[in-house]
Write a protein that holds these residues in place. Structure first.
Motif, PDB file in Angstrom:
ATOM      1  N   THR A 196       0.807  -1.222   0.000  1.00  0.00           N
ATOM      2  CA  THR A 196       0.000   0.000   0.000  1.00  0.00           C
ATOM      3  C   THR A 196       0.838   1.269   0.000  1.00  0.00           C
ATOM      4  OG1 THR A 196      -0.132  -0.093   2.414  1.00  0.00           O
ATOM      5  CG2 THR A 196      -1.920  -1.139   1.160  1.00  0.00           C
ATOM      6  N   SER A 197       2.131   1.136   0.253  1.00  0.00           N
ATOM      7  CA  SER A 197       3.002   2.312   0.316  1.00  0.00           C
ATOM      8  C   SER A 197       4.453   1.860   0.226  1.00  0.00           C
ATOM      9  CB  SER A 197       2.786   3.073   1.627  1.00  0.00           C
ATOM     10  OG  SER A 197       3.200   2.270   2.722  1.00  0.00           O
ATOM     11  N   SER A 198       5.355   2.826   0.108  1.00  0.00           N
ATOM     12  CA  SER A 198       6.776   2.472   0.096  1.00  0.00           C
ATOM     13  C   SER A 198       7.216   1.944   1.458  1.00  0.00           C
ATOM     14  CB  SER A 198       7.632   3.679  -0.300  1.00  0.00           C
ATOM     15  OG  SER A 198       7.559   4.703   0.667  1.00  0.00           O
ATOM     16  N   ASP A 199       6.512   2.333   2.514  1.00  0.00           N
ATOM     17  CA  ASP A 199       6.830   1.822   3.847  1.00  0.00           C
ATOM     18  C   ASP A 199       6.606   0.314   3.913  1.00  0.00           C
ATOM     19  OD1 ASP A 199       7.526   2.451   6.686  1.00  0.00           O
ATOM     20  OD2 ASP A 199       5.533   1.626   7.034  1.00  0.00           O
ATOM     21  N   VAL A 200       5.486  -0.139   3.352  1.00  0.00           N
ATOM     22  CA  VAL A 200       5.199  -1.576   3.307  1.00  0.00           C
ATOM     23  C   VAL A 200       6.212  -2.270   2.399  1.00  0.00           C
ATOM     24  CG1 VAL A 200       3.507  -3.322   2.624  1.00  0.00           C
ATOM     25  CG2 VAL A 200       2.752  -1.227   3.780  1.00  0.00           C
ATOM     26  N   PHE A 201       6.506  -1.654   1.266  1.00  0.00           N
ATOM     27  CA  PHE A 201       7.489  -2.201   0.328  1.00  0.00           C
ATOM     28  C   PHE A 201       8.829  -2.428   1.038  1.00  0.00           C
ATOM     29  CE2 PHE A 201      10.899  -1.794  -2.745  1.00  0.00           C
ATOM     30  CZ  PHE A 201      10.448  -2.441  -3.886  1.00  0.00           C
ATOM     31  N   GLU A 207      12.316  -7.925   5.447  1.00  0.00           N
ATOM     32  CA  GLU A 207      11.965  -9.235   6.000  1.00  0.00           C
ATOM     33  C   GLU A 207      12.343 -10.382   5.069  1.00  0.00           C
ATOM     34  OE1 GLU A 207       7.806  -9.011   6.709  1.00  0.00           O
ATOM     35  OE2 GLU A 207       7.973  -7.488   8.286  1.00  0.00           O
ATOM     36  N   GLU A 208      12.126 -10.186   3.773  1.00  0.00           N
ATOM     37  CA  GLU A 208      12.297 -11.279   2.816  1.00  0.00           C
ATOM     38  C   GLU A 208      13.711 -11.373   2.238  1.00  0.00           C
ATOM     39  OE1 GLU A 208       9.975 -13.559   2.055  1.00  0.00           O
ATOM     40  OE2 GLU A 208       8.636 -12.653   3.542  1.00  0.00           O
ATOM     41  N   GLN A 209      14.376 -10.233   2.067  1.00  0.00           N
ATOM     42  CA  GLN A 209      15.688 -10.232   1.417  1.00  0.00           C
ATOM     43  C   GLN A 209      16.805  -9.672   2.305  1.00  0.00           C
ATOM     44  OE1 GLN A 209      16.591 -11.444  -1.585  1.00  0.00           O
ATOM     45  NE2 GLN A 209      14.524 -12.203  -2.017  1.00  0.00           N
ATOM     46  N   LEU A 210      16.457  -9.279   3.531  1.00  0.00           N
ATOM     47  CA  LEU A 210      17.437  -8.686   4.454  1.00  0.00           C
ATOM     48  C   LEU A 210      18.149  -7.490   3.822  1.00  0.00           C
ATOM     49  CD1 LEU A 210      19.027 -11.915   6.003  1.00  0.00           C
ATOM     50  CD2 LEU A 210      17.060 -10.588   6.816  1.00  0.00           C
ATOM     51  N   LEU A 211      17.388  -6.730   3.038  1.00  0.00           N
ATOM     52  CA  LEU A 211      17.916  -5.532   2.386  1.00  0.00           C
ATOM     53  C   LEU A 211      17.197  -4.315   2.960  1.00  0.00           C
ATOM     54  CD1 LEU A 211      19.670  -4.164   0.248  1.00  0.00           C
ATOM     55  CD2 LEU A 211      17.841  -4.584  -1.421  1.00  0.00           C
ATOM     56  N   SER A 212      17.951  -3.417   3.556  1.00  0.00           N
ATOM     57  CA  SER A 212      17.368  -2.252   4.224  1.00  0.00           C
ATOM     58  C   SER A 212      17.490  -1.007   3.349  1.00  0.00           C
ATOM     59  CB  SER A 212      18.076  -2.011   5.564  1.00  0.00           C
ATOM     60  OG  SER A 212      17.570  -0.860   6.201  1.00  0.00           O
ATOM     61  N   VAL A 213      16.347  -0.409   3.021  1.00  0.00           N
ATOM     62  CA  VAL A 213      16.296   0.872   2.314  1.00  0.00           C
ATOM     63  C   VAL A 213      15.307   1.763   3.060  1.00  0.00           C
ATOM     64  CG1 VAL A 213      16.874  -0.185   0.098  1.00  0.00           C
ATOM     65  CG2 VAL A 213      14.480   0.122   0.720  1.00  0.00           C
ATOM     66  N   VAL A 214      15.316   3.050   2.759  1.00  0.00           N
ATOM     67  CA  VAL A 214      14.489   4.003   3.499  1.00  0.00           C
ATOM     68  C   VAL A 214      13.225   4.325   2.705  1.00  0.00           C
ATOM     69  CG1 VAL A 214      14.393   6.293   4.558  1.00  0.00           C
ATOM     70  CG2 VAL A 214      16.540   4.995   4.557  1.00  0.00           C
ATOM     71  N   PRO A 215      12.053   4.195   3.316  1.00  0.00           N
ATOM     72  CA  PRO A 215      10.806   4.526   2.608  1.00  0.00           C
ATOM     73  C   PRO A 215      10.691   6.016   2.334  1.00  0.00           C
ATOM     74  CG  PRO A 215      10.357   4.038   4.912  1.00  0.00           C
ATOM     75  CD  PRO A 215      11.796   3.693   4.679  1.00  0.00           C
ATOM     76  N   GLY A 216      10.072   6.345   1.209  1.00  0.00           N
ATOM     77  CA  GLY A 216       9.932   7.742   0.821  1.00  0.00           C
ATOM     78  C   GLY A 216       9.037   8.549   1.730  1.00  0.00           C
ATOM     79  N   GLU A 217       8.189   7.874   2.523  1.00  0.00           N
ATOM     80  CA  GLU A 217       7.325   8.606   3.458  1.00  0.00           C
ATOM     81  C   GLU A 217       8.128   9.508   4.381  1.00  0.00           C
ATOM     82  OE1 GLU A 217       4.493   5.239   2.447  1.00  0.00           O
ATOM     83  OE2 GLU A 217       6.643   5.526   2.582  1.00  0.00           O
ATOM     84  N   ALA A 218       9.348   9.087   4.703  1.00  0.00           N
ATOM     85  CA  ALA A 218      10.194   9.888   5.596  1.00  0.00           C
ATOM     86  C   ALA A 218      10.537  11.239   4.986  1.00  0.00           C
ATOM     87  CB  ALA A 218      11.475   9.120   5.920  1.00  0.00           C
ATOM     88  N   PHE A 219      10.373  11.347   3.659  1.00  0.00           N
ATOM     89  CA  PHE A 219      10.703  12.587   2.954  1.00  0.00           C
ATOM     90  C   PHE A 219       9.487  13.186   2.248  1.00  0.00           C
ATOM     91  CE2 PHE A 219      14.278   9.599   2.875  1.00  0.00           C
ATOM     92  CZ  PHE A 219      15.224  10.315   3.588  1.00  0.00           C
ATOM     93  N   GLY A 220       8.304  12.664   2.570  1.00  0.00           N
ATOM     94  CA  GLY A 220       7.090  13.191   1.961  1.00  0.00           C
ATOM     95  C   GLY A 220       6.805  12.666   0.576  1.00  0.00           C
ATOM     96  N   GLU A 221       7.464  11.570   0.177  1.00  0.00           N
ATOM     97  CA  GLU A 221       7.263  10.986  -1.156  1.00  0.00           C
ATOM     98  C   GLU A 221       6.945   9.497  -1.018  1.00  0.00           C
ATOM     99  OE1 GLU A 221       7.029  12.356  -3.994  1.00  0.00           O
ATOM    100  OE2 GLU A 221       7.723  14.390  -3.582  1.00  0.00           O
TER     101      GLU A 221
END
Length: 251
Positions: A196-201, A207-221
């Motif tokens: 439903t959002s980049s946060d969920v993505f 959880e699935e790939q142990l790859l950490s990236v930052v969701p755009g919600e933190a920057f309003g996108e």
């Protein structure tokens, strides 16, 4: 992919200024987009600010040496008349890879600098002496080869992202972040879980790939994610493989 400029424009600035406006913040290079103000863009912004003598200018230039296309420009160098109301902030965490040394600095009119110093001295105390000497050594020995290496890593990551179906990423001009668009995956499902959002993505990716990236919600996108290329080429390749494996299972 064609570059999408993510900078404040003179037109938008003029539309946004009200009687309540006290200061304007300019960040170049920008986090998370990597956008950099060109000399022409800063001239246009400066011309607007000359019309509002009571507005302060805060120029965040902490990524100033990491510019891969063109050059870095600071507003007061273009408009000396703005110098007496400009606060330039910078530090050693980014360009010099010294986050643990907790060392930064400002360049500002004397009255503002004194006020900031008085507040800071009651809040955190002074930076350690060894940190200050380390900062001097960092400035005196900066090697531009680091910028050249980061540019190669940027190209590697952006080109790899654009080869993954459903992801669109423009080439940032500075800093060490990319901010790809993942809107093609919003509303779809990964193993019956709706994205439903980049946060969920990002949560599923971790959880699935142990790859950490930052969701755009933190920057309003909410349609974007932020990745950092201040890592080795090997880690960039591995990250791209994990991201590709993850997105291939989204339907």
């Amino acid at each position: 992919m064609k570059k999408i400029k993510e900078c404040l424009t003179a037109e938008l600035l003029r539309e946004s200024i009200t009687q309540k406006t006290k200061a304007v913040v300019l960040t170049s290079p920008n986090n998370p987009t990597g956008s950099v103000y060109s000399e022409i863009e800063l001239k246009e912004i400066g011309e607007v600010l000359l019309e509002y003598p009571n507005i302060l200018i805060i120029s965040d230039e902490i990524y100033d040496k990491f510019v891969y296309e063109g050059s870095h420009f600071s507003l007061p160098s273009i408009f000396p008349d703005l110098l007496n109301r400009t606060i330039i902030t910078n530090g050693f965490s980014k360009v010099f890879s010294m986050p643990g040394w907790r060392l930064g600095y400002i360049a500002a009119p004397l009255d503002i600098a004194v006020a900031i110093s008085n507040f800071q001295s009651h809040a955190t105390g002074s930076p350690a002496t060894i940190s200050q000497y380390a900062g001097i050594a960092a400035i005196q020995n900066f090697d531009n080869k680091m910028v050249e290496e980061y540019k190669k890593r940027r190209d590697l990551l952006v080109n790899g992202l654009n080869e993954i179906g459903g992801i669109r990423c423009y080439m940032p001009e500075g800093a060490f972040y990319v901010f790809p668009n993942i809107s093609n995956f919003i509303g779809k499902k990964y193993k019956n879980v709706e994205i439903t959002s980049s946060d969920v993505f990002c949560s599923l990716l971790l959880e699935e790939q142990l790859l950490s990236v930052v969701p755009g919600e933190a920057f309003g996108e909410p349609n974007n994610i932020r990745l950092n290329f201040a890592v080795s080429n090997e880690l960039i390749h591995e990250s791209l493989n994990r991201l590709k494996n993850f997105t291939s299972l989204i339907d």
